[in-house]
Every structure is written in structure tokens, then in C-alpha cells.
Write an enzyme that holds these catalytic residues in place. Structure first.
Site, PDB file in Angstrom:
ATOM      1  N   ARG A 180      -8.211  -0.708   4.991  1.00  0.00           N
ATOM      2  CA  ARG A 180      -7.333   0.342   4.474  1.00  0.00           C
ATOM      3  C   ARG A 180      -5.967  -0.217   4.102  1.00  0.00           C
ATOM      4  O   ARG A 180      -5.299   0.327   3.224  1.00  0.00           O
ATOM      5  CB  ARG A 180      -7.142   1.462   5.516  1.00  0.00           C
ATOM      6  N   LYS A 229       0.826  -1.203   0.000  1.00  0.00           N
ATOM      7  CA  LYS A 229       0.000   0.000   0.000  1.00  0.00           C
ATOM      8  C   LYS A 229       0.862   1.256   0.000  1.00  0.00           C
ATOM      9  O   LYS A 229       0.611   2.200  -0.774  1.00  0.00           O
ATOM     10  CB  LYS A 229      -0.898   0.017   1.245  1.00  0.00           C
ATOM     11  N   ASN A 230       1.893   1.277   0.836  1.00  0.00           N
ATOM     12  CA  ASN A 230       2.695   2.485   0.993  1.00  0.00           C
ATOM     13  C   ASN A 230       3.615   2.743  -0.192  1.00  0.00           C
ATOM     14  O   ASN A 230       4.240   3.804  -0.274  1.00  0.00           O
ATOM     15  CB  ASN A 230       3.510   2.421   2.286  1.00  0.00           C
ATOM     16  N   ARG A 287       1.163  14.462  12.354  1.00  0.00           N
ATOM     17  CA  ARG A 287       2.042  14.198  11.218  1.00  0.00           C
ATOM     18  C   ARG A 287       1.974  15.409  10.295  1.00  0.00           C
ATOM     19  O   ARG A 287       1.350  15.372   9.241  1.00  0.00           O
ATOM     20  CB  ARG A 287       1.611  12.911  10.499  1.00  0.00           C
ATOM     21  N   CYS A 329      -5.227   7.835   9.984  1.00  0.00           N
ATOM     22  CA  CYS A 329      -5.357   7.215  11.299  1.00  0.00           C
ATOM     23  C   CYS A 329      -5.014   8.211  12.411  1.00  0.00           C
ATOM     24  O   CYS A 329      -4.124   9.046  12.265  1.00  0.00           O
ATOM     25  CB  CYS A 329      -4.424   6.008  11.418  1.00  0.00           C
ATOM     26  N   ASP A 357       4.986   0.566  11.829  1.00  0.00           N
ATOM     27  CA  ASP A 357       3.793  -0.118  11.335  1.00  0.00           C
ATOM     28  C   ASP A 357       3.715  -1.577  11.771  1.00  0.00           C
ATOM     29  O   ASP A 357       2.702  -2.237  11.533  1.00  0.00           O
ATOM     30  CB  ASP A 357       3.727  -0.038   9.807  1.00  0.00           C
TER      31      ASP A 357
END
Length: 404
Positions: free
Chosen positions: A396, A22-23, A121, A116, A304
């Protein structure tokens, strides 16, 4: 998906294939904004965040076609350069369109990001970097408005390591006039994956994966076909699932080189791991060994994976010290793990985890993406039934987790 019901204490067995990361996929999709030609991106995971990025690009006027294992993205005729609040509030990675939009189109309007609730951030480093490259930035009504005829290469030093900041500025620099150097750049594997995709489009990037990235700007980028790297966090999550349930699991399509630091910690915890080409073979181990971790930027232990590793340490022999140094609000899973019988004490940004013999199924609530995964792992290993609510967070970042 709103709720998972897990009958625990059953060893997991079989093969599981890892999806695209995903990232890595999200910035690569945003990079398609940099060219007038269609980009073909394979190994795209089926995730809610991917759907959000698709809808964001479509909302701008992009034409996106799905094929067997990926997407074709055509942004030649955009009608809007805005990333609206409705999109960005659900996924902070939406801010990744900022650099490509201002680089190719000369303007952008991007809502300040959400995602999230794991801590602050800010995107100050993104904006400061774009300013140094000649962009005019205005903050108004919760939006970032950016303008530039053409960005100019410059020397950037990032005060903090930021993955999305590095990616945003690297994408912006591909079409800037002259050379851009980014110092203290993020080294996460998803950064060189993006750089490789950009280079396949005709960009001139070197040093991605180190703390100094050099980009020599070009006048235009071209079409490309590119496959997204496998997801190292998904692979590591399934290692933990196998280890906690004392199962025999083959994890296929794992990015082994990018997982070296994670694998070291699993082996330290007594996990039986054999490597066969791109396959991780997990075998049952007699017990889990207490192991300390501290989350750090790559190549350190990834934030993560902190929640999932903590769930595993709840069943370890002895006491583990887990320190979260990236986000200040990433211990929200602890109260839910304690409902299942975990023995955890929090002191500031450190959790002291005393291993227990067993966890017990209980009704729990997920608070964010990785917290959701940690509760699934705990439920799989627990005795009895665990009911996990608000697991829409899972969708997600994990493709079809319950089916896998």
C-alpha cells in the site's frame, strides 16, 4: 505479496532511489476531477493504494492512461459520482474525491472510509466545512450524500489539524464562488504539493504550508502536467534500515527540506548522515543512541515514522520514550517486536523502549502499513531468519520494497 523471509544481520550497501509520495499522489489524482481537460501526473509510485485510486476513478467513468513514469487522467465524461464501499473500505484516502466531485459536478456519494486499523479518523471536519460552504449533506446507509449547485467561499476554522480534511476543503474551494479561508490548516508537505498542482491548473491558492490557507475561487480549472514530490517517509524508512544494519547507503531523490525534523532525530540517535544535493549518504555508526520522540503534526515528528523509529530504538544504548499523540491504536507492532527480543513496556500512549544488544529472527505478523515496515527493519537487523506474514500492507505504501 503475502510473506517476506528475511535472513538478517547483513549490512545494507548501495544506492536506493525514492519514489513519489503516496500521500501526495492520491490527492493530486483526485484533483484531476476538478477539470474537464486531461491532467498528466508524473512520479506516481507503483503502489496498491494508487491502483485503488485508479480503479475508483475508472469506476466513475474516468479514462486513465499509464505512461513511463506516471498517468494521464481524463474525467471529462464521468458516468458516476459514487465512491463505493468496496473501494473506500480498503483506503480511506478515497474520501478525497468528495470535495472535487461536489465542487465540479454538484453531487457526490462517498462511502464512509476505512484503511489501516490504527484508530478512529472521522471525517466530520470535512463534512462540516462543506456544509458551511453551502452543501447539503445526508448520511444514509454508510454513505455520505452531498449536493450543491455551487459552493460558496467562507471562513473555516478546523477544530483539529487534519491533512485529508484540509486537502478536501481546499480542492472544493478552488471552484467555489468567492474567497475561502481555512484556519488551523494542516502544514504537512503534501498539502503545498497539492496546492502547487492546483495552482498550475489555474487555481488561486496562497498560504499552503502554513496554518492559514486562502483560496479565491475560479470558474474553471485547466489541464496541467505535474510531478509528485518524493516520499519523505520512504526515505526516512531507508535511513533507519541503513542505520540498524550498519550499512553504507546513498538515498537518492530525497525531499531534504521537508525532512529536516526527521533528520534531526536521526542525528540525535547517532546516525551518520551526509547531504550531497538531493542525496542522503548514510555511513555506519558504532552504535545507536537512545532518543525520545513524540509524534506531532508537521513540522513535528511524523506518526508515519513512529513504528520504524521504534524498531531502531530497540537496538539503542539506553532507554527511549516514544509517545504517540496522533492515533490511539498505533502500537500494534510492539507485541511482534517483543517476539523478536525487544524490551518494550506500554503505558497508555507511551512506549518505554529499553535497548537490547540484539534482536532474534522470529515468525511475526504485520498489522498495518507502517507496522509492516518496522518488522522488515527489525528482521534486517536481527540474527537469524524472520518470517513476516500479511505484508500485503507494505504494498500500500512502499514501492517494490523487497527489490529496493
Amino acid at each position: 505479496m503475502d510473506k517476506l523471509i528475511i535472513e538478517g544481520n547483513v549490512p545494507l550497501n548501495g544506492d536506493v532511489v525514492i519514489s513519489g509520495a503516496k500521500n501526495a499522489a492520491l490527492p493530486i489524482m483526485a484533483a484531476a476531477l476538478l477539470t474537464a481537460s486531461p491532467c498528466h501526473i508524473d512520479n506516481i509510485p507503483g503502489l496498491r493504494d494508487i491502483d485503488t485510486m485508479v480503479n475508483l476513478l475508472k469506476g466513475m467513468g474516468g479514462v486513465i492512461t499509464a505512461n513511463k513514469n506516471g498517468l494521464t487522467i481524463d474525467t471529462n465524461n464521468l458516468s458516476s459520482m459514487e465512491a463505493p464501499y468496496e473501494m473506500v473500505k480498503t483506503m480511506r484516502a478515497s474520501v478525497l474525491v468528495l470535495g472535487p466531485l461536489i465542487a465540479r459536478w454538484g453531487k457526490a456519494a462517498v462511502s464512509l472510509p476505512g484503511g489501516c486499523a490504527i484508530g478512529a479518523r472521522p471525517i466530520d471536519l470535512h463534512l462540516n466545512g462543506l456544509k458551511k460552504m453551502g452543501a447539503k449533506i445526508e448520511l444514509k446507509g454508510g454513505y455520505v450524500y452531498a449536493f450543491a449547485k455551487r459552493l460558496k467561499g467562507c471562513h473555516l476554522y478546523l477544530d483539529m489539524i487534519t491533512v485529508t480534511g484540509t486537502e478536501n476543503l481546499m480542492m472544493a474551494a478552488t471552484l467555489a464562488k468567492g474567497q475561502t479561508i481555512i484556519e488551523n490548516a494542516a502544514k504537512e508537505p503534501e498539502v503545498p504539493d497539492l496546492a502547487n498542482m492546483l495552482n498550475s491548473m489555474g487555481a488561486k491558492i496562497s498560504g499552503a504550508g502554513t496554518n492559514i490557507i486562502t483560496i479565491n475561487g475560479v470558474d474553471e480549472l485547466k489541464s496541467t502536467s505535474y510531478a509528485v514530490m518524493p516520499d519523505r517517509i520512504e526515505a526516512a524508512t531507508y535511513i533507519a534500515a541503513a542505520a540498524m544494519t550498519k550499512g553504507s547507503v546513498n538515498i537518492i531523490e530525497s525531499p531534504l527540506h521537508e525532512m529536516e525534523g526527521i533528520l534531526h532525530k536521526f542525528k540525535e540517535a547517532g546516525t551518520s548522515i551526509n547531504i550531497d544535493k538531493n542525496r542522503l549518504c548514510i555511513a555506519p555508526s558504532p552504535f545507536i543512541i537512545n532518543t525520545n520522540i513524540k509524534t506531532l503534526p508537521y513540522p513535528g515528528f511524523p506518526t508515519d515514522m513512529q513504528a520504524q523509529f521504534m524498531a531502531m530504538m530497540c537496538l539503542a544504548k539506553g532507554t527511549s520514550i516514544i509517545t504517540e499523540s496522533i492515533f490511539e491504536n498505533r502500537f500494534m507492532h510492539i507485541s511482534e517486536l517483543k517476539r523478536m527480543g525487544a524490551d518494550i513496556e506500554v503505558r497508555g500512549n507511551t512506549a518505554i523502549v529499553k535497548g537490547v544488544e540484539r534482536l532474534s529472527g522470529a515468525p511475526v505478523m504485520a498489522t498495518d502499513l507502517r507496522a509492516s515496515a518496522s518488522l522488515v527493519l527489525a528482521g534486517l537487523a536481527a540474527e537469524g531468519t524472520t518470517s513476516i506474514s500479511r505484508v500485503y500492507h507494505l504494498d500500500r505504501g512502499y514501492e517494490r520494497m523487497e527489490k529496493k
